[in-house]
Design a protein around this motif. Structure first.
Motif, PDB file in Angstrom:
ATOM      1  N   GLY A 527       3.310   4.370   0.388  1.00 38.10           N
ATOM      2  CA  GLY A 527       3.749   3.059   0.345  1.00 38.10           C
ATOM      3  C   GLY A 527       2.846   2.188  -0.903  1.00 38.10           C
ATOM      4  O   GLY A 527       3.644   1.324  -1.448  1.00 38.10           O
ATOM      5  N   LYS A 528       1.778   2.292  -1.002  1.00 41.54           N
ATOM      6  CA  LYS A 528       0.862   1.935  -2.206  1.00 41.54           C
ATOM      7  C   LYS A 528       1.441   2.204  -3.516  1.00 41.54           C
ATOM      8  O   LYS A 528       1.448   1.309  -4.243  1.00 41.54           O
ATOM      9  CB  LYS A 528      -0.490   2.248  -1.697  1.00 41.54           C
ATOM     10  CG  LYS A 528      -1.365   1.561  -2.745  1.00 41.54           C
ATOM     11  CD  LYS A 528      -2.838   1.862  -2.576  1.00 41.54           C
ATOM     12  CE  LYS A 528      -3.895   1.140  -3.551  1.00 41.54           C
ATOM     13  NZ  LYS A 528      -5.222   1.705  -3.311  1.00 41.54           N
ATOM     14  N   GLN A 529       1.685   3.444  -3.532  1.00 40.52           N
ATOM     15  CA  GLN A 529       2.312   4.106  -4.866  1.00 40.52           C
ATOM     16  C   GLN A 529       3.671   3.236  -5.245  1.00 40.52           C
ATOM     17  O   GLN A 529       3.733   3.093  -6.395  1.00 40.52           O
ATOM     18  CB  GLN A 529       2.444   5.596  -4.850  1.00 40.52           C
ATOM     19  CG  GLN A 529       1.119   6.382  -4.714  1.00 40.52           C
ATOM     20  CD  GLN A 529       1.415   7.738  -4.639  1.00 40.52           C
ATOM     21  OE1 GLN A 529       2.277   8.184  -4.877  1.00 40.52           O
ATOM     22  NE2 GLN A 529       0.265   8.444  -4.122  1.00 40.52           N
ATOM     23  N   VAL A 530       4.526   3.256  -4.245  1.00 40.83           N
ATOM     24  CA  VAL A 530       5.731   2.641  -4.577  1.00 40.83           C
ATOM     25  C   VAL A 530       5.488   1.170  -4.899  1.00 40.83           C
ATOM     26  O   VAL A 530       6.100   0.636  -5.869  1.00 40.83           O
ATOM     27  CB  VAL A 530       6.470   2.652  -3.268  1.00 40.83           C
ATOM     28  CG1 VAL A 530       8.051   1.758  -3.338  1.00 40.83           C
ATOM     29  CG2 VAL A 530       6.992   4.026  -2.661  1.00 40.83           C
ATOM     30  N   THR A 531       4.730   0.321  -4.331  1.00 39.62           N
ATOM     31  CA  THR A 531       4.244  -1.100  -4.618  1.00 39.62           C
ATOM     32  C   THR A 531       3.846  -1.081  -5.900  1.00 39.62           C
ATOM     33  O   THR A 531       4.070  -2.005  -6.530  1.00 39.62           O
ATOM     34  CB  THR A 531       3.502  -1.615  -3.471  1.00 39.62           C
ATOM     35  OG1 THR A 531       3.986  -1.456  -2.188  1.00 39.62           O
ATOM     36  CG2 THR A 531       3.165  -3.131  -3.716  1.00 39.62           C
ATOM     37  N   GLU A 532       2.979  -0.491  -6.294  1.00 34.09           N
ATOM     38  CA  GLU A 532       2.428  -0.421  -7.651  1.00 34.09           C
ATOM     39  C   GLU A 532       3.432  -0.275  -8.933  1.00 34.09           C
ATOM     40  O   GLU A 532       3.613  -0.810  -9.780  1.00 34.09           O
ATOM     41  CB  GLU A 532       1.274   0.371  -7.851  1.00 34.09           C
ATOM     42  CG  GLU A 532       0.120   0.081  -7.040  1.00 34.09           C
ATOM     43  CD  GLU A 532      -1.161   1.086  -6.936  1.00 34.09           C
ATOM     44  OE1 GLU A 532      -0.945   2.389  -7.455  1.00 34.09           O
ATOM     45  OE2 GLU A 532      -2.519   0.822  -6.723  1.00 34.09           O
ATOM     46  N   ARG A 533       4.137   1.026  -8.411  1.00 36.44           N
ATOM     47  CA  ARG A 533       5.137   1.189  -9.521  1.00 36.44           C
ATOM     48  C   ARG A 533       6.429   0.154  -9.521  1.00 36.44           C
ATOM     49  O   ARG A 533       6.664  -0.388 -10.739  1.00 36.44           O
ATOM     50  CB  ARG A 533       5.816   2.591  -8.968  1.00 36.44           C
ATOM     51  CG  ARG A 533       6.860   3.081 -10.143  1.00 36.44           C
ATOM     52  CD  ARG A 533       7.417   4.333  -9.706  1.00 36.44           C
ATOM     53  NE  ARG A 533       8.811   4.711 -10.869  1.00 36.44           N
ATOM     54  CZ  ARG A 533       9.178   6.039 -10.617  1.00 36.44           C
ATOM     55  NH1 ARG A 533       8.735   6.753  -9.697  1.00 36.44           N
ATOM     56  NH2 ARG A 533      10.005   6.215 -11.278  1.00 36.44           N
TER      57      ARG A 533
END
Length: 545
Positions: A527-533
């Motif tokens: 979820g953190k990776q999606v948010t950052e992208r």
């Protein structure tokens, strides 16, 4: 006097010569830090002597890094035993190898102490190039991970074989259990025949033979005459049989009861006193039991047979009971099989978790929704007016929120658009909203706008909201405000609470207003990776563009 003194010296020299000695040596007295000092202990003994060299991790301040095997050198009628130790030290300085005890024929003899010097290693930083410490490099196993899957497959195969054997055993047992005997005498005679076919006493299993033989007789008496034969002692059974014979008017002779009593007493001696009857005695006992059962059966008065309708009803009840029993056994077999299969799956999962970790199993086997979002095909698109341009794992869907506006807000707003994916009870939630006003408005306080947005989340079930704020600039330099932190969302329908991480971006332009909100479960790395992208891709369109 001179002769006596000479003799005394001679005897003294013999005694001194006969005392065991340990010779001590070291290969060097000076060495570098971490280098090996090789300590050597030698002793000269006769062939019958017993020598025990010390085994220790430290000799004084020096660490024993190697204990070498004992070398034996034969010198005539004597042996020279040589023991070597590798010693080291990782601090510079002067150290003493202490006296080391060696046990020879039960007596302790000490070696000599030796001083050694450990020197620093000099480093010339002018001629020797210096490099930064490299990061730890993960070394892959030369075998790879294929053997893990082979092991899991082997475990599943073994479990499958055990399941097959277990089911086969149950089926065999059921085949024996489904045999229905019409009468107790039929059951007793059949079981006697089966007992003889086993050949137990011929194999030396006399105790088992007598146990089954008397159980057949006791079970028959219990079913036919209705006395507790299986729970009674021999004397209680015989007494109960005599009373039943009088009450039910059974034509039983004393000889029949006595023959039965003899076999039961013989069985007690075999089971508890470990008596071993001869072959002809076993044959006689078998005949006594068989004749007793037949005689008891014949002594029972005849009962008036039921009419055909009642007999048919009884047969139907027996058949119904048999079918219910089979159905129950089938259900137990199915449940057992399902349980074993589930157990096999759990064993396989346990092996993967042990070797690969729980995250690997969750991501690759159980499934992880936000990981699917990371690895899926992303979409870059414009949303609303003034447009928000960003990349998302799924296309956002338009929802109508204008119905909830007041009349005053409706008079001010020219166009309002809202696009979402997911919800607050899902693993990932994103909202993009844009508002275009009919006329130019003063620049609002973005922190207050963020507060209003979070207040709206409270109405939906958010609690314990922690807020941090800072400035946010897009790649093209458009400035906005960012609010981020954590909150607890209570799902009242499913009675479940989840801790979420959120980020809110707010941009205000002369005649437009744009907002982006993203949420995911706290601690979800995907979820953190999606948010950052998503946030790294944000770009805005101004009303003038």
């Amino acid at each position: 006097m001179k002769r006596k003194f000479a003799l005394f010296l001679s005897l003294l020299s013999m005694v001194l010569w006969s005392q065991p000695k340990v010779t001590t040596a070291v290969n060097t007295n000076k060495n570098k830090i971490g280098a090996e000092f090789k300590l050597t202990l030698k002793t000269d003994v006769d062939t019958l002597s017993k020598v025990k060299f010390p085994e220790s991790k430290f000799f004084g301040a020096l660490e024993v890094i190697q204990s070498y095997k004992i070398d034996t050198v034969k010198k005539g009628a004597r042996y020279e035993l040589i023991k070597k130790y590798g010693l080291t030290k990782f601090d510079s300085g002067t150290y003493t190898i202490p006296k080391v005890p060696v046990i020879i024929n039960g007596k302790t003899v000490f070696s000599d102490s030796i001083k050694v010097v450990v020197n620093d290693v000099k480093v010339d930083t002018l001629k020797q190039k210096m490099y930064d410490i490299k990061d730890i490099v993960k070394v892959e196993s030369p075998m790879g991970t294929w053997w893990i899957y082979v092991l899991i497959a082997l475990l599943i195969a073994i479990a499958g074989f055990l399941v097959y054997r277990f089911i086969k055993k149950i089926q065999t047992k059921e085949k024996v259990e489904v045999i229905v005997f019409k009468t107790p005498i039929e059951k007793a005679t059949t079981l006697l025949q089966q007992l003889e076919s086993k050949g137990l006493w011929q194999k030396g299993e006399i105790k088992n033979y007598y146990s089954e033989l008397t159980d057949i007789a006791r079970n028959y008496i219990e079913e036919e005459i209705h006395i507790p034969a299986m729970e009674s002692t021999t004397s209680e059974l015989i007494e109960g049989l005599r009373k039943a014979a009088k009450q039910k008017k059974l034509k039983l002779s004393n000889e029949t009861v006595e023959n039965l009593e003899k076999v039961l007493q013989q069985a007690d001696l075999v089971k508890f006193a470990k008596v071993k009857p001869l072959d002809f005695e076993i044959e006689e006992d078998k005949k006594r039991i068989s004749n007793s059962i037949v005689t008891i059966h014949k002594s029972i008065p005849e009962v008036v047979e039921e009419d055909d309708e009642l007999a048919l009803w009884n047969e139907q009840q027996k058949e119904l009971a048999r079918l219910q029993k089979l159905k129950k056994q089938k259900r137990v077999r199915i449940i057992t099989t399902i349980g074993i299969v589930i157990g096999m799956i759990l064993i396989a999962l346990g092996g993967l978790i042990y070797f690969k970790g729980f995250d690997y199993v969750k991501d690759n086997l159980i499934g992880h929704p936000t990981k699917d979002l990371v690895e899926g095909e992303w979409v870059y698109s414009d949303y609303g007016n003034p447009a928000v341009k960003l990349e998302t794992p799924k296309v956002l869907k338009r929802i109508d929120v204008t119905k909830g506006l007041t009349q005053k807000a409706t008079d001010m707003v020219k166009e309002m658009n809202t696009f979402t994916y997911g919800s607050m009870i899902d693993n990932f939630y994103i909202v993009v909203s844009t508002t275009e006003f009919k006329q130019e408005i003063p620049t609002p306080d973005l922190d207050k706008v963020a507060e209003e947005s979070l207040r709206a989340l409270e109405k939906q079930g958010a609690t314990n909201i922690i807020v941090k704020t800072d400035d946010f600039d897009t790649q093209k330099g458009i400035s906005g405000r960012r609010a981020y932190g954590t909150m607890t969302f209570v799902d009242k329908i499913n009675d479940k609470s989840t801790k979420l991480y959120y980020e809110v971006l707010i941009f205000a332009q002369s005649q437009g207003f744009q907002q982006i909100m993203i949420m995911h479960e706290e601690g979800d790395k995907y979820g953190k990776q999606v948010t950052e992208r998503v946030l790294n891709s944000v770009e805005l369109q101004t009303p003038a563009q």
